[in-house]
Design an enzyme around this catalytic site. Sequence first.
Site, PDB file in Angstrom:
ATOM      1  CG  ASN A  75      43.030  31.440  11.663  1.00  0.00           C
ATOM      2  OD1 ASN A  75      43.475  31.797  12.767  1.00  0.00           O
ATOM      3  ND2 ASN A  75      43.794  30.947  10.714  1.00  0.00           N
ATOM      4  CB  SER A 100      59.226  41.693  14.601  1.00  0.00           C
ATOM      5  OG  SER A 100      60.161  41.130  15.486  1.00  0.00           O
ATOM      6  CE1 TYR A 155      59.456  37.448  14.062  1.00  0.00           C
ATOM      7  CE2 TYR A 155      57.371  36.760  13.109  1.00  0.00           C
ATOM      8  CZ  TYR A 155      58.102  37.633  13.913  1.00  0.00           C
ATOM      9  OH  TYR A 155      57.479  38.677  14.543  1.00  0.00           O
ATOM     10  CE  LYS A 205      55.720  39.832  11.651  1.00  0.00           C
ATOM     11  NZ  LYS A 205      54.297  40.233  11.526  1.00  0.00           N
TER      12      LYS A 205
HETATM   13  C1  WQD Z   1      63.922  36.258  24.602  1.00  0.00           C
HETATM   14  C2  WQD Z   1      65.199  35.746  25.238  1.00  0.00           C
HETATM   15  C3  WQD Z   1      65.894  33.617  24.404  1.00  0.00           C
HETATM   16  C4  WQD Z   1      62.697  31.143  25.984  1.00  0.00           C
HETATM   17  C5  WQD Z   1      61.070  36.738  19.476  1.00  0.00           C
HETATM   18  C6  WQD Z   1      60.942  37.141  18.051  1.00  0.00           C
HETATM   19  C7  WQD Z   1      60.471  38.552  17.995  1.00  0.00           C
HETATM   20  C8  WQD Z   1      59.184  38.697  18.759  1.00  0.00           C
HETATM   21  C9  WQD Z   1      59.402  38.303  20.196  1.00  0.00           C
HETATM   22  C10 WQD Z   1      57.247  38.399  17.397  1.00  0.00           C
HETATM   23  C11 WQD Z   1      66.136  35.099  24.212  1.00  0.00           C
HETATM   24  C12 WQD Z   1      65.550  33.555  25.903  1.00  0.00           C
HETATM   25  C13 WQD Z   1      63.475  32.250  25.666  1.00  0.00           C
HETATM   26  C14 WQD Z   1      63.212  30.157  26.879  1.00  0.00           C
HETATM   27  C15 WQD Z   1      65.222  31.450  27.099  1.00  0.00           C
HETATM   28  N1  WQD Z   1      58.188  37.887  18.194  1.00  0.00           N
HETATM   29  N2  WQD Z   1      64.709  32.392  26.226  1.00  0.00           N
HETATM   30  N3  WQD Z   1      64.458  30.368  27.405  1.00  0.00           N
HETATM   31  O1  WQD Z   1      63.635  35.650  20.596  1.00  0.00           O
HETATM   32  O2  WQD Z   1      63.899  37.960  21.666  1.00  0.00           O
HETATM   33  O3  WQD Z   1      62.048  37.539  20.064  1.00  0.00           O
HETATM   34  O4  WQD Z   1      59.858  36.925  20.165  1.00  0.00           O
HETATM   35  O5  WQD Z   1      57.131  39.538  17.056  1.00  0.00           O
HETATM   36  O6  WQD Z   1      60.278  38.909  16.655  1.00  0.00           O
HETATM   37  O7  WQD Z   1      62.225  37.095  17.449  1.00  0.00           O
HETATM   38  O8  WQD Z   1      61.941  36.510  22.288  1.00  0.00           O
HETATM   39  O9  WQD Z   1      60.975  35.598  24.336  1.00  0.00           O
HETATM   40  O10 WQD Z   1      61.653  34.000  22.474  1.00  0.00           O
HETATM   41  O11 WQD Z   1      63.405  35.165  23.820  1.00  0.00           O
HETATM   42  O12 WQD Z   1      66.355  31.610  27.584  1.00  0.00           O
HETATM   43  O13 WQD Z   1      62.572  29.127  27.200  1.00  0.00           O
HETATM   44  O14 WQD Z   1      64.848  34.740  26.172  1.00  0.00           O
HETATM   45  O15 WQD Z   1      67.040  32.827  24.114  1.00  0.00           O
HETATM   46  O16 WQD Z   1      67.465  35.393  24.541  1.00  0.00           O
HETATM   47  P1  WQD Z   1      63.011  36.875  21.143  1.00  0.00           P
HETATM   48  P2  WQD Z   1      61.927  35.252  23.236  1.00  0.00           P
END
Ligand code: WQD
Length: 394
Positions: A40, A153, A200, A204
């Site tokens: 969408n 996830s 979230y 899942k």
């Molecule tokens: C990774 C690390 C942040 C942004 C999430 C969902 C997971 C999947 C992937 C869908 C963490 C750190 C991030 C920033 C940072 N989504 N970070 N500064 O949280 O491991 O997983 O996304 O399927 O289900 O939970 O991924 O990339 O958001 O963060 O320091 O600006 O990077 O704190 O430690 P995450 P992420």
Amino acid sequence: LQRLPSENQHILVTGGLGFIGSHTTLELLKANYNVIVIDNLSNAFKVVFDRISELAQKFHSENGTKMPSLRLHQHDYRDTASLRPLLEEYQLPSRWGTPKSKIAGVIHFAAYKAVEESIRHPLKYYANNVGGLIDFATTLGDFGIKTFIFSSSATVYGTLATSGLPLKEELCVHKPEEYTDDAGVVQTAQPGSTGITNPYGRTKWICESILADLAESDPEWTIVALRYFNPVGCDSSGVLGEDPRQAPTNLLPVVTKVMTGEYTQLQMFGSDWDTVDGTAVRDFIHVTDLARGHIAALSTANEGRLIENFRTFNLGTGCGNSVLDVVTTMEAVSSKPIARKEADRRPGDVGYCVAVADRSREELKWKTEKSLKNACEDICNFLHVSGLTPQQSS
Ligand code: WQD
């Protein structure tokens, strides 16, 4: 059961223009599947469809093979009124009223995925991710479409991720399940709470439970739940990047926006985690490896090789890298400094989350081949091809 060769199989991909969906659609076309994309455009741009088509055409012309069909159904996957006529087009004549379809499988990506947003707007997440799945699976069943690959996830492991226990699928089951532990003793895993830290992740987990119950109720269903760790990078062509419509919250797209100057600096959430350098550790998997994991799951399901008709798999590298590793790797690859500062932990985060990927290697005959460095190189190439930054130094 006679299995059609992939070039005659049609695969329905919801969210097929999103980051993972678009890369999976491209790999499906390269593997000679016909693809129907449902999207969408709530978090993707229509131009992605054209890019996928161009890349697939180029691949097939270079290989002297026939380009499969690619079609876009530009609707919300929850819009049953438009979905039913689409599925009607692929119906096969069936005996004794059992519906049969030319659609050999569905890969379901369409869902909201921002952890922080889910904490602020839980009902929006339950309505789309859970309510939508129930109606969607009901409609598919009506048309006899019962091979289903679900985009899950690693978030479903919740605080188990930091328990120090190896993140194996047996840790997080929906029915009592026997397994052999590392000491060779047969254990029985029990379903239960995994300490999920955000709505979230709960959507899942609930979706997996719904699908496990559906598979239990009807052996005609073949359902695979793929638990993604941290998808990163982009197709090596540089044409298909991570290009979300909404502001990104994931690490690599934020780092990318710092590199293009759109963001002034990266905030590193948490520098006091119990990890090698204090920043959080994740299992960063190249999105092309992840996409190929879906092809492996689809063929395993379609060839009747799944051990049970609901099965979960970790899609990860099995190796951990810290947030700081990502920053230093990207700086080395791009030869550009990345401005960053240490900040407080983000609500819902865990400090460590790395896959045990044995089951997908053994049962899907799949493993990752690309590295975090490859992902950073491909992102730099995407920025260069897009004219956003100079080519990385060789
Ligand atoms: C990774 C690390 C942040 C942004 C999430 C969902 C997971 C999947 C992937 C869908 C963490 C750190 C991030 C920033 C940072 N989504 N970070 N500064 O949280 O491991 O997983 O996304 O399927 O289900 O939970 O991924 O990339 O958001 O963060 O320091 O600006 O990077 O704190 O430690 P995450 P992420």
